[in-house]
Scaffold this active site. Structure first.
Site, PDB file in Angstrom:
ATOM      1  CG  ASP A 105      -5.818   1.878 -13.780  1.00  9.49           C
ATOM      2  OD1 ASP A 105      -6.145   2.817 -13.025  1.00  9.49           O
ATOM      3  OD2 ASP A 105      -6.208   1.804 -14.962  1.00  9.49           O
ATOM      4  CE1 TYR A 140      -6.725  -2.611 -12.776  1.00 10.39           C
ATOM      5  CE2 TYR A 140      -6.030  -4.211 -14.434  1.00 10.39           C
ATOM      6  CZ  TYR A 140      -6.843  -3.155 -14.040  1.00 10.39           C
ATOM      7  OH  TYR A 140      -7.783  -2.672 -14.919  1.00 10.39           O
ATOM      8  CD  GLU A 171      -9.494  -5.292 -16.811  1.00  7.29           C
ATOM      9  OE1 GLU A 171      -8.367  -4.781 -16.688  1.00  7.29           O
ATOM     10  OE2 GLU A 171     -10.533  -4.625 -16.815  1.00  7.29           O
TER      11      GLU A 171
END
Length: 302
Positions: free
Chosen positions: A145, A127, A44
């Protein structure tokens, strides 16, 4: 028992998206069985503003080199920066190294499962915390996102673009779409993101390949965006490029280097070069030795 399928939730057919994902999802290595939460976290961080094709080989290398946080924590920040290569935005590598140290020291080499605790880790924003909780642990949390915002803007609200981000509004929009069952909600989150990445793209959406039986934007005749178009971010000649050139010199060196070697990396604008060098020092990505040499973070005394 009725065989009638449930109606679309809030204007978006979650079942259609999940079924499509099950049939067509890309075989990305961080989605495979056996991937740990730490390895999901690394993916990520790497994937932020960076294409999958560039991330994949480096992520695979990191999984072998640093399979657990303590392995990365035992390396210097400079080693992590060197391994980061040309993924861009190298401060992400520094924050990940700091995160590894905290996970090793305070959490027994384990990544926390809940969003609130994940947010206390270095370099972990809203996020990333939600993505790790969802994709690594299957938590029922909204993950938003750019791709997700665009799908929701089009399919639910009938707009070509999502407009300016609003964490509260965006999380409420996506949260309203989540299926009630935890495992299904996690799959839907991945599916919605995938839909925006490969079908409902920003410039050339492939509406003919969209699994949604109904889309407000499509039904409205694909109205164009009403606001001003964002200018594409340039890279050539920017401070970012200058910083990258200076870092390239230090990544390729076996020890601290003299200033003239850095000067040769960006000769066209000495003022910009000085500014880039100062910013790298301020960010802690590089360091200067007592005798005036320059090195990657943690390597000034080697």
């Amino acid at each position: 028992m009725s065989n009638t399928p449930p109606p679309p939730t809030a204007g978006l057919d979650t079942t259609a998206v999940i079924d499509w994902y099950g049939d067509t999802a890309r075989d990305l290595p961080w989605r495979r069985a056996g991937v740990t939460a730490w390895q999901v976290l690394m993916s990520e961080i790497m994937l932020q503003q960076t294409p999958v094709v560039r991330v994949t080989p480096i992520w695979l290398d990191w999984v072998q080199r640093w399979p657990v946080p303590s392995a990365m924590a035992a390396s210097t920040a400079g080693e992590v920066l060197r391994a980061w290569g040309k993924l861009g935005y190298p401060r992400r590598a520094m924050r990940l190294h700091e995160c590894a140290r905290m996970l090793a020291e305070r959490y027994g080499d384990e990544v926390p499962t809940d969003v609130d605790t994940l947010l206390t880790l270095p370099g972990i924003g809203d996020y990333t915390a939600r993505a790790v909780a969802c994709f690594a642990y299957g938590q029922r949390v909204a993950v938003v996102d750019t791709n997700v915002r665009r799908v929701v803007a089009r399919a639910v609200h009938g707009r070509a673009e999502a407009g300016n981000p609003s964490n509260r509004r965006d999380l409420a929009d996506v949260g309203a779409l989540l299926p009630s069952r935890r495992a299904r909600a996690a799959t839907f989150s991945a599916a919605l993101m995938e839909l925006g990445a490969v079908v409902c793209t920003a410039r050339t959406p492939r509406c003919d390949a969209c699994p949604l039986p109904r889309c407000a934007w499509r039904e409205a005749g694909h109205p164009s965006a009403t606001g001003p178009k964002r200018a594409a971010q340039r890279y050539e000649g920017t401070d970012r490029q200058a910083r990258g050139r200076l870092l390239d010199v230090l990544r390729g060196a076996t020890g601290p280097v003299e200033r003239p070697r850095l000067d040769l990396a960006w000769p066209q604008d000495p003022g910009q070069r000085d500014r880039a060098l100062d910013s790298l020092l301020t960010d802690g990505l590089i360091e200067q030795t007592a005798d005036g040499l320059f090195a990657l973070a943690g390597e000034g005394l080697s």
